[in-house]
Design a protein around this motif. Structure first.
Motif, PDB file in Angstrom:
ATOM      1  N   TRP A   1      94.194 -20.439   4.431  1.00  0.00           N
ATOM      2  CA  TRP A   1      94.719 -21.687   4.030  1.00  0.00           C
ATOM      3  C   TRP A   1      96.081 -22.051   4.617  1.00  0.00           C
ATOM      4  O   TRP A   1      96.071 -23.269   4.763  1.00  0.00           O
ATOM      5  CB  TRP A   1      94.650 -21.855   2.548  1.00  0.00           C
ATOM      6  CG  TRP A   1      93.465 -21.712   1.818  1.00  0.00           C
ATOM      7  CD1 TRP A   1      93.141 -20.592   1.195  1.00  0.00           C
ATOM      8  CD2 TRP A   1      92.443 -22.761   1.404  1.00  0.00           C
ATOM      9  NE1 TRP A   1      91.578 -21.065   0.600  1.00  0.00           N
ATOM     10  CE2 TRP A   1      91.633 -22.282   0.864  1.00  0.00           C
ATOM     11  CE3 TRP A   1      92.433 -23.957   1.805  1.00  0.00           C
ATOM     12  CZ2 TRP A   1      90.407 -23.043   0.421  1.00  0.00           C
ATOM     13  CZ3 TRP A   1      91.505 -24.925   1.374  1.00  0.00           C
ATOM     14  CH2 TRP A   1      90.402 -24.441   0.771  1.00  0.00           C
TER      15      TRP A   1
ATOM     16  N   SER B   1      90.452 -18.302   8.063  1.00  0.00           N
ATOM     17  CA  SER B   1      89.781 -19.422   7.775  1.00  0.00           C
ATOM     18  C   SER B   1      88.315 -19.589   8.109  1.00  0.00           C
ATOM     19  O   SER B   1      87.876 -20.304   7.723  1.00  0.00           O
ATOM     20  CB  SER B   1      90.647 -20.399   9.028  1.00  0.00           C
ATOM     21  OG  SER B   1      90.351 -21.607   8.574  1.00  0.00           O
TER      22      SER B   1
ATOM     23  N   HIS C   1      86.076 -18.687   5.526  1.00  0.00           N
ATOM     24  CA  HIS C   1      86.208 -19.654   4.497  1.00  0.00           C
ATOM     25  C   HIS C   1      84.662 -20.592   5.031  1.00  0.00           C
ATOM     26  O   HIS C   1      83.771 -20.840   3.945  1.00  0.00           O
ATOM     27  CB  HIS C   1      87.370 -20.750   4.307  1.00  0.00           C
ATOM     28  CG  HIS C   1      88.470 -19.767   3.622  1.00  0.00           C
ATOM     29  ND1 HIS C   1      89.636 -20.322   3.774  1.00  0.00           N
ATOM     30  CD2 HIS C   1      88.540 -18.966   2.806  1.00  0.00           C
ATOM     31  CE1 HIS C   1      90.505 -19.498   3.006  1.00  0.00           C
ATOM     32  NE2 HIS C   1      89.728 -18.820   2.658  1.00  0.00           N
TER      33      HIS C   1
ATOM     34  N   THR D   1      81.497 -18.824   4.504  1.00  0.00           N
ATOM     35  CA  THR D   1      80.977 -18.747   3.084  1.00  0.00           C
ATOM     36  C   THR D   1      80.390 -19.959   2.845  1.00  0.00           C
ATOM     37  O   THR D   1      79.205 -19.877   2.328  1.00  0.00           O
ATOM     38  CB  THR D   1      82.282 -18.519   2.055  1.00  0.00           C
ATOM     39  OG1 THR D   1      82.912 -17.299   2.415  1.00  0.00           O
ATOM     40  CG2 THR D   1      81.889 -18.838   0.854  1.00  0.00           C
TER      41      THR D   1
ATOM     42  N   SER E   1      83.818 -16.818  -1.475  1.00  0.00           N
ATOM     43  CA  SER E   1      85.061 -16.072  -0.801  1.00  0.00           C
ATOM     44  C   SER E   1      85.924 -15.901  -1.914  1.00  0.00           C
ATOM     45  O   SER E   1      86.154 -16.748  -2.831  1.00  0.00           O
ATOM     46  CB  SER E   1      85.547 -16.632   0.519  1.00  0.00           C
ATOM     47  OG  SER E   1      86.021 -18.047   0.316  1.00  0.00           O
TER      48      SER E   1
ATOM     49  N   SER F   1      90.229 -15.151  -1.857  1.00  0.00           N
ATOM     50  CA  SER F   1      91.389 -15.215  -0.807  1.00  0.00           C
ATOM     51  C   SER F   1      92.668 -14.591  -1.661  1.00  0.00           C
ATOM     52  O   SER F   1      93.267 -15.052  -2.384  1.00  0.00           O
ATOM     53  CB  SER F   1      91.626 -16.535  -0.351  1.00  0.00           C
ATOM     54  OG  SER F   1      90.777 -17.037   0.549  1.00  0.00           O
TER      55      SER F   1
ATOM     56  N   ASP G   1      86.070 -20.921  -2.961  1.00  0.00           N
ATOM     57  CA  ASP G   1      86.891 -19.986  -2.472  1.00  0.00           C
ATOM     58  C   ASP G   1      87.714 -19.763  -3.801  1.00  0.00           C
ATOM     59  O   ASP G   1      88.452 -20.520  -4.250  1.00  0.00           O
ATOM     60  CB  ASP G   1      87.783 -20.338  -1.407  1.00  0.00           C
ATOM     61  CG  ASP G   1      88.954 -19.306  -1.230  1.00  0.00           C
ATOM     62  OD1 ASP G   1      88.436 -18.154  -0.834  1.00  0.00           O
ATOM     63  OD2 ASP G   1      90.083 -19.723  -1.191  1.00  0.00           O
TER      64      ASP G   1
ATOM     65  N   ARG H   1      91.093 -18.327  -5.138  1.00  0.00           N
ATOM     66  CA  ARG H   1      92.287 -18.057  -4.519  1.00  0.00           C
ATOM     67  C   ARG H   1      93.242 -17.292  -5.502  1.00  0.00           C
ATOM     68  O   ARG H   1      93.492 -17.918  -6.482  1.00  0.00           O
ATOM     69  CB  ARG H   1      93.022 -19.163  -3.842  1.00  0.00           C
ATOM     70  CG  ARG H   1      94.156 -19.036  -2.875  1.00  0.00           C
ATOM     71  CD  ARG H   1      94.655 -20.325  -2.198  1.00  0.00           C
ATOM     72  NE  ARG H   1      95.236 -21.252  -3.251  1.00  0.00           N
ATOM     73  CZ  ARG H   1      95.575 -22.300  -3.103  1.00  0.00           C
ATOM     74  NH1 ARG H   1      94.555 -22.975  -2.188  1.00  0.00           N
ATOM     75  NH2 ARG H   1      95.882 -23.240  -3.917  1.00  0.00           N
TER      76      ARG H   1
END
Length: 295
Positions: free
Chosen positions: A165, A181, A184, A187, A228, A230, A285, A287
């Motif tokens: 990100w 990246s 992502h 995914t 995903s 992160s 994602d 995070r």
């Protein structure tokens, strides 16, 4: 026809993984071993893949003891996730050994390398992309095939990074950042393909990857969810060099919680994404970065 929502699952079972086998690539690493143990404690069997010939003896003993206590099973296989020709026969072996079908993947295998972009060794750059992106795809592809073969639903978790990100402040890791990246986007792409057969138009344009495309409707399979995870900066044994340079303290100042994360803090996020608690979540994602990217 869409797959029904798991509305009858008791709340206490939303994080349970009974009757499932979950594969973890990079399984001998700090995150893989920690999450693998959590899966065992949640009723699932685990298959650990790693390039290391064998896991650390003391850590593997802990894994086996955890499996015994929870009536679950753990398997370990040496594997290089970038060697495409070795993946199918490896999965044939796994299929013979496990007692439950593969229903999940946590793709932890990954490497990094610091270096200024103007001087970056292109072979190192390619190796990072090969392990982090191609290797992740090869394992996800094999797991997806196995789930289709067994005609079961499943959940795939690709370990990306907040570095997918944002750029890492003060440390030059262009290859690693680019690779995360890419995860992502991988995914989202796999989630679209494997969520529902109507997500893809019938047939395809002829190409090198599909020289003789069929115009027949694609076969319908139970959905495979792909998300995903992160992480932010993690305190692991391999971050010793960063601690000596004072980077760990600097990283702690860069997030809202003022500290670096511990591997144990990624158990619950992985269990959530693997289990029925996240049944309506795919292509997303998660995070977990202490607010690093929100500041």
């Amino acid at each position: 026809m869409t797959h029904p929502a798991p509305v009858d699952v008791p709340t206490r079972d939303l994080f349970r993984l009974d009757g499932r086998t979950i594969l973890l690539s990079g399984g001998a690493g700090a995150v893989g071993l920690c999450v693998g143990k959590a899966i065992l404690e949640s009723g699932g069997d685990i298959v650990l893949l790693d390039v290391a010939q064998s896991p650390n003896a003391a850590q593997w003993e802990d894994i086996e003891e955890t499996a015994k206590i929870n009536n679950t099973k753990a398997f370990y296989y040496q594997a290089d996730v970038t060697e495409a020709e070795t993946i199918p026969p490896l999965f044939d072996r796994i299929r013979e050994d496990v007692r439950f079908p593969l229903r999940g993947l946590v793709a932890c295998a990954g490497i990094s390398g610091e270096g200024d972009a103007v001087d970056y060794d292109i072979n190192v750059f390619r190796k990072i992309l090969d392990v982090n992106v191609t290797g992740t795809f090869l394992v996800a592809q094999a797991v997806g095939r196995d789930m289709h073969r067994a005609n079961v639903t499943g959940s795939i978790v690709l370990i990306a990074s907040m570095s997918g990100w944002v750029s890492n402040r003060g440390i030059n890791t262009s290859a690693y950042n680019a690779s995360k990246s890419a995860l992502h986007q991988l995914t989202r792409s796999l989630a679209a393909e494997w969520g529902h057969p109507q997500n893809t138009f019938p047939g395809s344009t002829p190409s090198d990857t599909n020289p003789n495309p069929s115009m027949e409707p694609r076969k319908a399979y139970p959905p495979i969810r792909v998300n995903s995870l992160s992480p932010g900066h993690i305190e692991t044994p391999i971050s010793e060099a960063a601690r000596k340079r004072g980077l760990t303290d600097e990283w702690a100042r860069q997030n809202m919680l003022g500290r670096v994360s511990q591997v144990q803090e990624f158990r619950a996020p992985c269990l959530f994404l693997l289990g029925e608690g996240s049944s309506y979540m795919t292509g997303a994602d998660l995070r977990v970065d202490g607010g690093h990217c929100a500041w």
